[in-house]
Scaffold this active site. Structure first.
Site, PDB file in Angstrom:
ATOM      1  N   ASN A 182       0.799  -1.237   0.000  1.00 17.08           N
ATOM      2  CA  ASN A 182       0.000   0.000   0.000  1.00 17.08           C
ATOM      3  C   ASN A 182       0.832   1.287   0.000  1.00 17.08           C
ATOM      4  O   ASN A 182       0.377   2.315  -0.479  1.00 17.08           O
ATOM      5  CB  ASN A 182      -1.011  -0.001   1.159  1.00 17.08           C
ATOM      6  CG  ASN A 182      -0.349  -0.088   2.513  1.00 17.08           C
ATOM      7  OD1 ASN A 182       0.801  -0.497   2.633  1.00 17.08           O
ATOM      8  ND2 ASN A 182      -1.074   0.298   3.547  1.00 17.08           N
ATOM      9  N   LYS A 205      12.702  -6.578   0.865  1.00 17.24           N
ATOM     10  CA  LYS A 205      11.841  -7.304  -0.075  1.00 17.24           C
ATOM     11  C   LYS A 205      10.499  -6.596  -0.157  1.00 17.24           C
ATOM     12  O   LYS A 205       9.733  -6.606   0.810  1.00 17.24           O
ATOM     13  CB  LYS A 205      11.625  -8.753   0.372  1.00 17.24           C
ATOM     14  CG  LYS A 205      10.948  -9.576  -0.733  1.00 17.24           C
ATOM     15  CD  LYS A 205      10.370 -10.878  -0.251  1.00 17.24           C
ATOM     16  CE  LYS A 205       9.030 -10.706   0.411  1.00 17.24           C
ATOM     17  NZ  LYS A 205       7.987 -10.116  -0.460  1.00 17.24           N
ATOM     18  N   GLY A 257       2.869  -5.603   7.176  1.00 14.91           N
ATOM     19  CA  GLY A 257       1.917  -6.429   6.434  1.00 14.91           C
ATOM     20  C   GLY A 257       0.797  -6.917   7.338  1.00 14.91           C
ATOM     21  O   GLY A 257       0.500  -6.295   8.364  1.00 14.91           O
ATOM     22  N   SER A 258       0.215  -8.021   6.955  1.00  7.69           N
ATOM     23  CA  SER A 258      -0.989  -8.494   7.651  1.00  7.69           C
ATOM     24  C   SER A 258      -0.633  -9.215   8.960  1.00  7.69           C
ATOM     25  O   SER A 258       0.501  -9.663   9.141  1.00  7.69           O
ATOM     26  CB  SER A 258      -1.755  -9.454   6.744  1.00  7.69           C
ATOM     27  OG  SER A 258      -0.944 -10.576   6.468  1.00  7.69           O
ATOM     28  N   VAL A 259      -1.616  -9.367   9.801  1.00  5.40           N
ATOM     29  CA  VAL A 259      -1.400 -10.064  11.086  1.00  5.40           C
ATOM     30  C   VAL A 259      -0.966 -11.518  10.863  1.00  5.40           C
ATOM     31  O   VAL A 259       0.037 -11.957  11.461  1.00  5.40           O
ATOM     32  CB  VAL A 259      -2.657  -9.973  11.983  1.00  5.40           C
ATOM     33  CG1 VAL A 259      -2.496 -10.832  13.230  1.00  5.40           C
ATOM     34  CG2 VAL A 259      -2.938  -8.527  12.360  1.00  5.40           C
ATOM     35  N   PRO A 260      -1.651 -12.306   9.998  1.00  2.00           N
ATOM     36  CA  PRO A 260      -1.224 -13.713   9.860  1.00  2.00           C
ATOM     37  C   PRO A 260       0.229 -13.825   9.390  1.00  2.00           C
ATOM     38  O   PRO A 260       0.964 -14.681   9.879  1.00  2.00           O
ATOM     39  CB  PRO A 260      -2.186 -14.284   8.809  1.00  2.00           C
ATOM     40  CG  PRO A 260      -3.364 -13.373   8.824  1.00  2.00           C
ATOM     41  CD  PRO A 260      -2.892 -12.027   9.231  1.00  2.00           C
ATOM     42  N   THR A 261       0.656 -12.972   8.458  1.00  2.00           N
ATOM     43  CA  THR A 261       2.054 -13.055   8.018  1.00  2.00           C
ATOM     44  C   THR A 261       2.969 -12.599   9.144  1.00  2.00           C
ATOM     45  O   THR A 261       4.035 -13.183   9.363  1.00  2.00           O
ATOM     46  CB  THR A 261       2.288 -12.222   6.743  1.00  2.00           C
ATOM     47  OG1 THR A 261       1.279 -12.524   5.799  1.00  2.00           O
ATOM     48  CG2 THR A 261       3.645 -12.516   6.130  1.00  2.00           C
ATOM     49  N   GLU A 279       4.713  -4.165  11.945  1.00  4.18           N
ATOM     50  CA  GLU A 279       3.696  -3.131  11.680  1.00  4.18           C
ATOM     51  C   GLU A 279       2.551  -3.828  10.972  1.00  4.18           C
ATOM     52  O   GLU A 279       2.630  -4.104   9.770  1.00  4.18           O
ATOM     53  CB  GLU A 279       4.286  -2.021  10.794  1.00  4.18           C
ATOM     54  CG  GLU A 279       5.380  -1.206  11.451  1.00  4.18           C
ATOM     55  CD  GLU A 279       4.874  -0.284  12.548  1.00  4.18           C
ATOM     56  OE1 GLU A 279       3.644  -0.131  12.696  1.00  4.18           O
ATOM     57  OE2 GLU A 279       5.703   0.263  13.286  1.00  4.18           O
ATOM     58  N   GLU A 416     -10.760  -6.325   9.104  1.00  2.65           N
ATOM     59  CA  GLU A 416     -10.079  -5.298   8.308  1.00  2.65           C
ATOM     60  C   GLU A 416     -10.461  -5.506   6.842  1.00  2.65           C
ATOM     61  O   GLU A 416     -10.174  -6.559   6.258  1.00  2.65           O
ATOM     62  CB  GLU A 416      -8.555  -5.426   8.468  1.00  2.65           C
ATOM     63  CG  GLU A 416      -7.796  -4.307   7.773  1.00  2.65           C
ATOM     64  CD  GLU A 416      -6.282  -4.478   7.827  1.00  2.65           C
ATOM     65  OE1 GLU A 416      -5.795  -5.610   7.677  1.00  2.65           O
ATOM     66  OE2 GLU A 416      -5.586  -3.458   8.019  1.00  2.65           O
ATOM     67  N   GLU A 493       7.896   2.597  14.259  1.00  3.53           N
ATOM     68  CA  GLU A 493       8.669   3.217  13.192  1.00  3.53           C
ATOM     69  C   GLU A 493       8.592   4.718  13.397  1.00  3.53           C
ATOM     70  O   GLU A 493       7.661   5.232  14.030  1.00  3.53           O
ATOM     71  CB  GLU A 493       8.111   2.813  11.820  1.00  3.53           C
ATOM     72  CG  GLU A 493       8.362   1.336  11.583  1.00  3.53           C
ATOM     73  CD  GLU A 493       8.180   0.850  10.166  1.00  3.53           C
ATOM     74  OE1 GLU A 493       7.175   1.221   9.532  1.00  3.53           O
ATOM     75  OE2 GLU A 493       9.029   0.063   9.702  1.00  3.53           O
TER      76      GLU A 493
END
Ligand SMILES: NC(=O)c1ccc[n+]([C@@H]2O[C@H](COP(=O)([O-])OP(=O)(O)OC[C@H]3O[C@@H](n4cnc5c(N)ncnc54)[C@H](O)[C@@H]3O)[C@@H](O)[C@H]2O)c1
Ligand SMILES: C[N+](C)(C)CCCC=O
Length: 519
Positions: A182, A205, A257-261, A279, A416, A493
Site C-alpha cells: 500500500n 523485499k 503487512g498483515s497479522v497472519p504473516t 507493523e 479489516e 517506526e
C-alpha cells in the site's frame, strides 16, 4: 513530462542494464518495465535463470506492467553477503559521515520526486497527489534519521573506587525489511532510514504486487555514495521472504503487512532469536462526539477512510457517532463521499484511483455484499466503477462506500476490509463507546473529535491503540513514533525511539583498582 522524466531516469541505469529502452512511459496504459528489479552489490540484477516469473499489473488499466523474477536461495544469499560486506565498512563510519550520504539521497529523491511518484501510481494505482506526499514522507524520514545519526550515544556510569561503566549503542548488522503493497516507496524508506542511520545495512523485499519503486530507492542510495551492498532489493513472495528471515547472517527483521504473516515472521525470528519490528493491520475506531466541530469531524472521517483507496493500515473504519448528530453527520459524509473524483490516478483532478489488484477489489466488494446481508444500509458506493476512458476499463475501480446502521457484530465492523468502506455506528455515552472501541484484538490507531479538551485527553488515555489522534486523523509526521498495540504490532517506526529498535546496547565495565577475588 511523465515521458521525459521516466526515459531520463531509466536511461541512467542503461549502462548497467541496456534494457532501459523497454520502458516507454507516457500515461496510464503506456508503461512497460523490462529492466531488472532486483538490486544487490550496487547493481540491478536479474532473478534466477530458471524461475517462474509472475505477472505484475498496472491497477489503473489492468495491463501487465512487468514480470517479477522471484529470488531463490542463491540470490538471497548473494544479497545478504553484499549487505554483510557493506556493513563492515558503513558501521565503522561516524554518524556525521553516514548522515552526509543520507542527506545526498534525500536531495536526489527531491529532484526525482515526480518520476518516483509517477512510478508509484503506475504500480500501485493511488492518485498522483497522494503518491507525491508519500515520496515526501520517504524523503523527510531519510532527512530526519540523517539528523539523528550523529546523536547516537551511550551513558557513563560512575562506580565505587573510581571504576566506571559506559554503554555503547551499536548497530545490529544486516537487517531485513519486508514491505506491504500500500505504501511501497514510503515503507522502504521508513525501514531503511533508521536502519542505515544506526550503521546497519539492509536487504529489502517489497511486496510482489508492487516491486517497482523500492529498487529506485536502492539506486538512489548507491548514487548518493552508499557503499555497494548497503541497501539491496530482492524480489519475491513468501518463499523469498522466508529465506531472508531464516538466513543466519540476518540480525533483525522489520515487517509491514498483515497479522497472519506477522505471526509467521515472529515464529521464524524465534528460531534465531532475532528481534522483530511488526507493523500489522488495524480496525481502528474514530469517536465523534456531539460537541465536535462537524466540518472537521467530517473531514477527519474522510481522511480516516479514503486515502489510498482505503488501503491504509491505520484507517479509522469504525466511525462511532454520538446519536444526536448522527443524521447530520451521515448526510454530510455521504455528500462528500459521492463527490470524490474517481478515475485515472495520473490525472491531477483524481482523488481516488484504482485498488491494487482484481482479487483485492473482489474481496472488498464481497465485504460490502456481506454487510448488506447482515443488515447494514449502503448510503452510497460499494459498486464496481468503470471509467469512461476506454484504456481504464480493465482497471480495478470501485465507488467509495458509506455503510450506516452498522452494529458491532457485523463482519464489516469486525474485520479489516482494507478498501474504501466506512462503517458508521451510533453511540450514546462516553463509557459505552470506549468499551466498544476497545473491543477488538487490534490496536493500531484511534481518533476522537470533540471540543471538550478534558474529554479528549480522558478518552485517549483509555483508548488501547498505539497512535491516537485528537481532532485529526491519519497524519504521520516522521518525527513521531508510529505503531500498534495488541495484535497490530511490536515496536515503532519513525521518531527517536526507533533508534532503539535498530541498535543494541553494549555495557563496558572498567576496573580502576584491583580485582576483588573471592577465590
Ligand atoms: N501497521 C502498518 O504500518 C502497516 C502498513 C501497511 C500495511 N499494513 C498491513 O498490511 C496488510 C496488507 O498488506 P499485504 O497484503 O501486502 O500483507 P501480507 O502480509 O500479505 O504481505 C506483506 C509482505 O510479506 C511477505 N510475505 C508473505 N508471506 C511471507 C512469509 N511467509 N515470510 C516472509 N514474508 C512473507 C509478502 O510477500 C509481502 O512482501 C494489511 O493488513 C495492512 O493493515 C500495516
Ligand atoms: C501515511 N499514512 C496514511 C498515515 C499511512 C501510514 C502507513 C500505513 O499504511
Amino acid at each position: 513530462m511523465l515521458q521525459r522524466l521516466a526515459r531520463l531516469s531509466w536511461r541512467r541505469s542503461a549502462a548497467a542494464a541496456p534494457l532501459a529502452e523497454a520502458l516507454r512511459c507516457a500515461s496510464s496504459g503506456s508503461v512497460d518495465i523490462t529492466v531488472p528489479l532486483n538490486f544487490w552489490a550496487g547493481k540491478r540484477r536479474r532473478g534466477p535463470e530458471k524461475c517462474n516469473t509472475e505477472d505484475v499489473y498496472e491497477p489503473a488499466t489492468g495491463r501487465i506492467l512487468c514480470h517479477l523474477e522471484p529470488c531463490g536461495p542463491v540470490e538471497v544469499d548473494q544479497a545478504v553477503k553484499a549487505a554483510k560486506s557493506a556493513f563492515g565498512h558503513w558501521s565503522k563510519m561516524s554518524g556525521m559521515e553516514r548522515a552526509r550520504t543520507m542527506i545526498e539521497a534525500a536531495h536526489i529523491i527531491e529532484s526525482r520526486r515526480e518520476e518516483i511518484a509517477e512510478m508509484e501510481v503506475v504500480n500501485n494505482g493511488k492518485s498522483i497527489t497522494e503518491a507525491r506526499l508519500d515520496v515526501d514522507s520517504a524523503r523527510l524520514c531519510i532527512e530526519y534519521y540523517a539528523g539523528l545519526a550523529s546523536t547516537l550515544a551511550g551513558q557513563h556510569v560512575q562506580l565505587p573506587g573510581g571504576s566506571f561503566a559506559y554503554t555503547r549503542r551499536e548497530p545490529l548488522g544486516v537487517c531485513v525489511g519486508i514491505g506491504a503493497w500500500n505504501y511501497p516507496f514510503q515503507i522502504a524508506a521508513w525501514k531503511s532510514a533508521p536502519a542505515l542511520a544506526c550503521g546497519n545495512s539492509m536487504v529489502f523485499k517489497p511486496s510482489p504486487v508492487t516491486p517497482v519503486t523500492a529498487v529506485m530507492l536502492a539506486e538512489i542510495y548507491a548514487k548518493a555514495g552508499a557503499p555497494e551492498g548497503l541497501f539491496n532489493v530482492v524480489q519475491g513472495g513468501q518463499e523469498t521472504g522466508s529465506l531472508l528471515c531464516h538466513h543466519p547472517d540476518v540480525a533483525k527483521l522489520s515487517f509491514t503487512g498483515s497479522v497472519p504473516t506477522g505471526q509467521k515472521i515472529m515464529e521464524m525470528a524465534s528460531k534465531g532469536v532475532k528481534p522483530v519490528t511488526l507493523e500489522l493491520g488495524g480496525k481502528s475506531p474514530l469517536l465523534i462526539f456531539q460537541d465536535s466541530d462537524l466540518e472537521n469531524a467530517v473531514r477527519g472521517a474522510l481522511m480516516a477512510n479514503f486515502l489510498s483507496q482505503g488501503q491504509v493500515c491505520s484507517n479509522g473504519t469504525r466511525v462511532f457517532v454520538q446519536r444526536d448528530i448522527l443524521p447530520e453527520f451521515v448526510e454530510e459524509v455521504v455528500k462528500r463521499t459521492q463527490a470524490i473524483e474517481i478515475g485515472d490516478p495520473l490525472l491531477e483532478s483524481t482523488r481516488m484511483g484504482a485498488l491494487v489488484s482484481r482479487s483485492h477489489l473482489d474481496k472488498v466488494l464481497s465485504f460490502v455484499d456481506q454487510a448488506k446481508k447482515e443488515g447494514a444500509t449502503v448510503m452510497c458506493g460499494g459498486e464496481p466503477f468503470v471509467p469512461s476512458d476506454p484504456k481504464l476499463r480493465g482497471g480495478y475501480y470501485m465507488t467509495p462506500c458509506v455503510l450506516s446502521n452498522c452494529t458491532d457484530e457485523m463482519t464489516c465492523v469486525k474485520e479489516e476490509i482494507f478498501g474504501p468502506v466506512m462503517s458508521v455506528l451510533s453511540f450514546e455515552t462516553e463509557e459505552e463507546v470506549l468499551q466498544r472501541a476497545n473491543d477488538t484484538t487490534l490496536g493500531l490507531a484511534a481518533g476522537v473529535f470533540t471540543r471538550d479538551v478534558r474529554r479528549a485527553h480522558r478518552v485517549v488515555e483509555h483508548l488501547k491503540a498505539g497512535s491516537c489522534f485528537i481532532n485529526n486523523y491519519n497524519i504521520t509526521p516522521v518525527e513521531v513514533p508510529f505503531g500498534g498495540f495488541k495484535m497490530s504490532g511490536i515496536g515503532r517506526e519513525n521518531g527517536q525511539v526507533t533508534i532503539e529498535y535498530y541498535t543494541q546496547l553494549k555495557t563496558v565495565f572498567v576496573e580502576m583498582g584491583d580485582v576483588d577475588s573471592l577465590f
